[in-house]
Motif scaffolding. Structure first.
Motif, PDB file in Angstrom:
ATOM      1  N   ARG A  69      13.714  -3.585  12.590  1.00 32.27           N
ATOM      2  CA  ARG A  69      12.959  -2.549  11.893  1.00 32.27           C
ATOM      3  C   ARG A  69      13.885  -1.389  11.573  1.00 32.27           C
ATOM      4  O   ARG A  69      14.522  -0.830  12.452  1.00 32.27           O
ATOM      5  N   THR A 117       6.362   9.858   7.785  1.00 34.66           N
ATOM      6  CA  THR A 117       5.366   8.877   8.199  1.00 34.66           C
ATOM      7  C   THR A 117       3.974   9.304   7.736  1.00 34.66           C
ATOM      8  O   THR A 117       3.653  10.489   7.713  1.00 34.66           O
ATOM      9  N   LYS A 118       3.187   8.328   7.328  1.00 31.80           N
ATOM     10  CA  LYS A 118       1.812   8.612   6.906  1.00 31.80           C
ATOM     11  C   LYS A 118       0.857   8.244   8.027  1.00 31.80           C
ATOM     12  O   LYS A 118      -0.331   8.121   7.830  1.00 31.80           O
ATOM     13  N   PRO A 124       0.834  -1.198   0.000  1.00 29.63           N
ATOM     14  CA  PRO A 124       0.000   0.000   0.000  1.00 29.63           C
ATOM     15  C   PRO A 124       0.872   1.254   0.000  1.00 29.63           C
ATOM     16  O   PRO A 124       1.906   1.280   0.665  1.00 29.63           O
ATOM     17  N   PHE A 168       0.809   5.628   0.053  1.00 30.74           N
ATOM     18  CA  PHE A 168       0.134   6.916   0.106  1.00 30.74           C
ATOM     19  C   PHE A 168       1.195   8.017   0.051  1.00 30.74           C
ATOM     20  O   PHE A 168       2.010   8.137   0.951  1.00 30.74           O
ATOM     21  N   GLN A 201      10.883   0.035   5.876  1.00 34.64           N
ATOM     22  CA  GLN A 201      11.114  -0.224   7.297  1.00 34.64           C
ATOM     23  C   GLN A 201      11.123  -1.732   7.533  1.00 34.64           C
ATOM     24  O   GLN A 201      11.757  -2.207   8.462  1.00 34.64           O
ATOM     25  N   HIS A 243      -4.641   2.958   5.297  1.00 31.27           N
ATOM     26  CA  HIS A 243      -3.702   1.845   5.148  1.00 31.27           C
ATOM     27  C   HIS A 243      -4.388   0.476   5.085  1.00 31.27           C
ATOM     28  O   HIS A 243      -4.159  -0.310   4.162  1.00 31.27           O
ATOM     29  N   ASP A 262      -3.028   4.510  -2.641  1.00 26.53           N
ATOM     30  CA  ASP A 262      -4.170   4.843  -1.802  1.00 26.53           C
ATOM     31  C   ASP A 262      -4.585   6.304  -2.022  1.00 26.53           C
ATOM     32  O   ASP A 262      -4.539   7.123  -1.117  1.00 26.53           O
ATOM     33  N   ARG A 298      12.650   4.778   8.226  1.00 29.27           N
ATOM     34  CA  ARG A 298      11.996   5.057   6.959  1.00 29.27           C
ATOM     35  C   ARG A 298      13.048   5.471   5.941  1.00 29.27           C
ATOM     36  O   ARG A 298      13.887   6.328   6.228  1.00 29.27           O
ATOM     37  N   GLU A 341       4.006   8.246  -1.693  1.00 22.50           N
ATOM     38  CA  GLU A 341       5.314   7.629  -1.461  1.00 22.50           C
ATOM     39  C   GLU A 341       6.301   7.867  -2.600  1.00 22.50           C
ATOM     40  O   GLU A 341       7.251   7.108  -2.770  1.00 22.50           O
ATOM     41  N   LYS A 390       6.883   6.483  19.339  1.00 17.23           N
ATOM     42  CA  LYS A 390       6.291   5.421  18.525  1.00 17.23           C
ATOM     43  C   LYS A 390       6.455   4.070  19.222  1.00 17.23           C
ATOM     44  O   LYS A 390       5.542   3.257  19.251  1.00 17.23           O
ATOM     45  N   ALA A 450       5.678   0.427   2.136  1.00 13.67           N
ATOM     46  CA  ALA A 450       6.466   0.940   1.027  1.00 13.67           C
ATOM     47  C   ALA A 450       7.795   1.542   1.486  1.00 13.67           C
ATOM     48  O   ALA A 450       8.721   1.679   0.705  1.00 13.67           O
ATOM     49  N   ASP A 451       7.879   1.888   2.780  1.00 18.30           N
ATOM     50  CA  ASP A 451       8.989   2.750   3.193  1.00 18.30           C
ATOM     51  C   ASP A 451      10.281   2.025   3.556  1.00 18.30           C
ATOM     52  O   ASP A 451      11.191   2.622   4.116  1.00 18.30           O
ATOM     53  N   ARG A 510      -4.207   9.242  13.294  1.00 15.97           N
ATOM     54  CA  ARG A 510      -4.449   7.957  12.614  1.00 15.97           C
ATOM     55  C   ARG A 510      -4.108   6.788  13.516  1.00 15.97           C
ATOM     56  O   ARG A 510      -4.727   5.729  13.440  1.00 15.97           O
TER      57      ARG A 510
HETATM   58  N1  UDP Z   1      -0.424   4.136   3.870  1.00 14.83           N
HETATM   59  C1  UDP Z   1      -1.522   4.051   3.015  1.00 14.83           C
HETATM   60  N2  UDP Z   1      -2.597   4.861   3.212  1.00 14.83           N
HETATM   61  C2  UDP Z   1      -2.638   5.764   4.232  1.00 14.83           C
HETATM   62  C3  UDP Z   1      -1.528   5.834   5.113  1.00 14.83           C
HETATM   63  C4  UDP Z   1      -0.447   5.007   4.907  1.00 14.83           C
HETATM   64  O1  UDP Z   1      -1.535   3.241   2.095  1.00 14.83           O
HETATM   65  O2  UDP Z   1      -3.636   6.479   4.333  1.00 14.83           O
HETATM   66  C5  UDP Z   1       0.734   3.267   3.642  1.00 14.83           C
HETATM   67  C6  UDP Z   1       2.074   3.978   3.525  1.00 14.83           C
HETATM   68  O3  UDP Z   1       2.300   4.423   2.225  1.00 14.83           O
HETATM   69  C7  UDP Z   1       3.038   2.887   3.946  1.00 14.83           C
HETATM   70  C8  UDP Z   1       2.235   2.096   4.966  1.00 14.83           C
HETATM   71  O4  UDP Z   1       0.878   2.444   4.772  1.00 14.83           O
HETATM   72  O5  UDP Z   1       3.370   2.012   2.879  1.00 14.83           O
HETATM   73  C9  UDP Z   1       2.650   2.390   6.385  1.00 14.83           C
HETATM   74  O6  UDP Z   1       2.676   3.778   6.613  1.00 14.83           O
HETATM   75  P1  UDP Z   1       3.887   4.480   7.354  1.00 14.83           P
HETATM   76  O7  UDP Z   1       5.162   3.802   7.023  1.00 14.83           O
HETATM   77  O8  UDP Z   1       3.850   5.951   7.068  1.00 14.83           O
HETATM   78  O9  UDP Z   1       3.520   4.236   8.877  1.00 14.83           O
HETATM   79  P2  UDP Z   1       4.529   4.086  10.117  1.00 14.83           P
HETATM   80  O10 UDP Z   1       5.572   3.090   9.719  1.00 14.83           O
HETATM   81  O11 UDP Z   1       5.094   5.443  10.340  1.00 14.83           O
HETATM   82  O12 UDP Z   1       3.658   3.607  11.230  1.00 14.83           O
END
Ligand code: UDP
Ligand code: MG
Length: 338
Positions: A197, A205-206, A9, A11, A97, A73, A42, A200, A13, A132, A94-95, A211
């Protein structure tokens, strides 16, 4: 037949896609299996889709799915999981991590151990912020209490699922599935692969705080009706308290320490509010049952029946639904155990 689907997924990116392609492609090519990468955009507001399509020109296995609007997500994940065609399906952020190299381990372990689910478990999160890490620890602590010990701590959305699990997930009519809870609750044979882990790779971060709170609430509400019953307990306790206060009001009345009309008002308000809270709680309990019925989760999953030589995955859902697409799944499991 496609062996492996990797659902990603995305968003906004754009920044991370080149790095993702550079890391992911060699891993998948080296597997020597037929695979597809399902990138789910997304509803990004940047160039995610066009950048993906550009990369797709010389990477035929890269499939791009575009959601018309930002749906979150878990919803993007749902779209990808439902459309993936592979015998095994890995979901990946996608990031970067979650290191793509671990996918090879997941696939190997799934085949060797004959399991349907391989969780990616974050052994070390030192690259995440302290905030986090702490919110995540609180989240997993609470969720393990809701779902039970089958839920591995620190397993996010990096995991491998077999086709059987995907088919069960696809039939669930839930509006907002939270996969990290739903998958363990199905009880498929599973194992874990640990990984570190990473930070990023690019972009931001999304998952802002709001959220994260939304995900925590969605997780709680989709697995527990306890918040609905809060009113019952509040009602019970306040009722006891009210009885004591009513006694106090009576004593004050008899002692003549009140102004006219106070005692009757005092008693009426206390009694009625106690009764109202209890009734709210009762309503909550029934709404909880309606919710569970609407969620329509299978009450049990048959993993094996000695009458059949081969292990089967049968999902039994209430028959009153009368929906062909949700009929019990009695297909033999092909290759799940070897
Ligand atoms: N993502 C998405 N839609 C959203 C928010 C996030 O598809 O509305 C995707 C984002 O692109 C990533 C994954 O969900 O691939 C996890 O998001 P992120 O890495 O930003 O979250 P974190 O690791 O900071 O919790
Ligand atoms: Mg991330």
């Amino acid at each position: 037949m496609t062996t492996l689907s990797v659902v990603v997924p995305m968003f906004n990116e754009t920044a991370v896609i080149p790095a993702l392609v550079t890391r992911l492609r060699p891993v998948l090519d080296a597997l020597g299996e037929v695979y597809e990468v399902v990138a789910v955009d997304d509803g990004s507001r940047d160039d995610t889709v066009s950048v993906l399509l550009d990369h797709g020109r010389d990477w035929p296995q890269l499939r791009v799915i575009r959601l018309r609007r930002n749906s979150g997500h878990q919803a993007a994940l749902t779209a990808g999981l439902h459309r993936a065609v592979g015998r095994w399906v890995v979901s990946l952020d996608a990031d970067l991590q979650d290191p793509p190299e671990v996918i090879a381990d997941m696939l190997r372990v799934a085949r060797e151990d004959g399991v349907d689910v391989v969780y990616g478990v974050r052994g070390d999160r030192s690259t995440d912020t302290a905030f986090k890490r702490n919110t995540a620890r609180a989240y997993y602590w609470a969720m393990r209490r809701l779902v039970g010990a089958e839920m591995p701590a620190q397993a996010g959305d990096f995991r491998l699922l077999s086709r059987d699990v995907i088919e069960v997930l696809r039939r669930l009519p839930e509006r907002a599935p939270v996969y990290r809870l739903l998958v363990p609750s199905l009880g498929f044979p599973s194992t874990e692969v640990r990984y570190v882990r990473a930070a990023r790779a690019a972009g931001e971060t999304k998952y802002p705080l709001l959220r994260m709170v939304a995900l925590a609430w969605e997780s709680t509400a989709s697995f527990s009706a306890a918040p609905l019953r809060l009113a019952t307990w509040l009602g019970m306790y306040s009722f006891l308290l009210c009885l004591a206060l009513i006694a106090f009001g009576m004593v004050a009345y008899v002692a003549g320490a009140t102004i006219p009309g106070w005692t009757s008002m005092f008693v009426a308000v206390l009694l009625l509010s106690g009764v109202q809270l209890v009734c709210l709680g009762l309503l909550g309990d029934y709404i909880g049952r309606i919710y569970a019925t609407v969620q329509n989760r299978p009450t049990f999953h048959v993993g094996f029946d000695s009458l059949d030589d081969v292990p089967r995955t049968a999902t039994v859902v209430p028959e009153s639904i009368g929906d062909e697409s949700r009929a019990p799944d009695l297909r033999p499991v092909i290759g799940a155990r070897g």
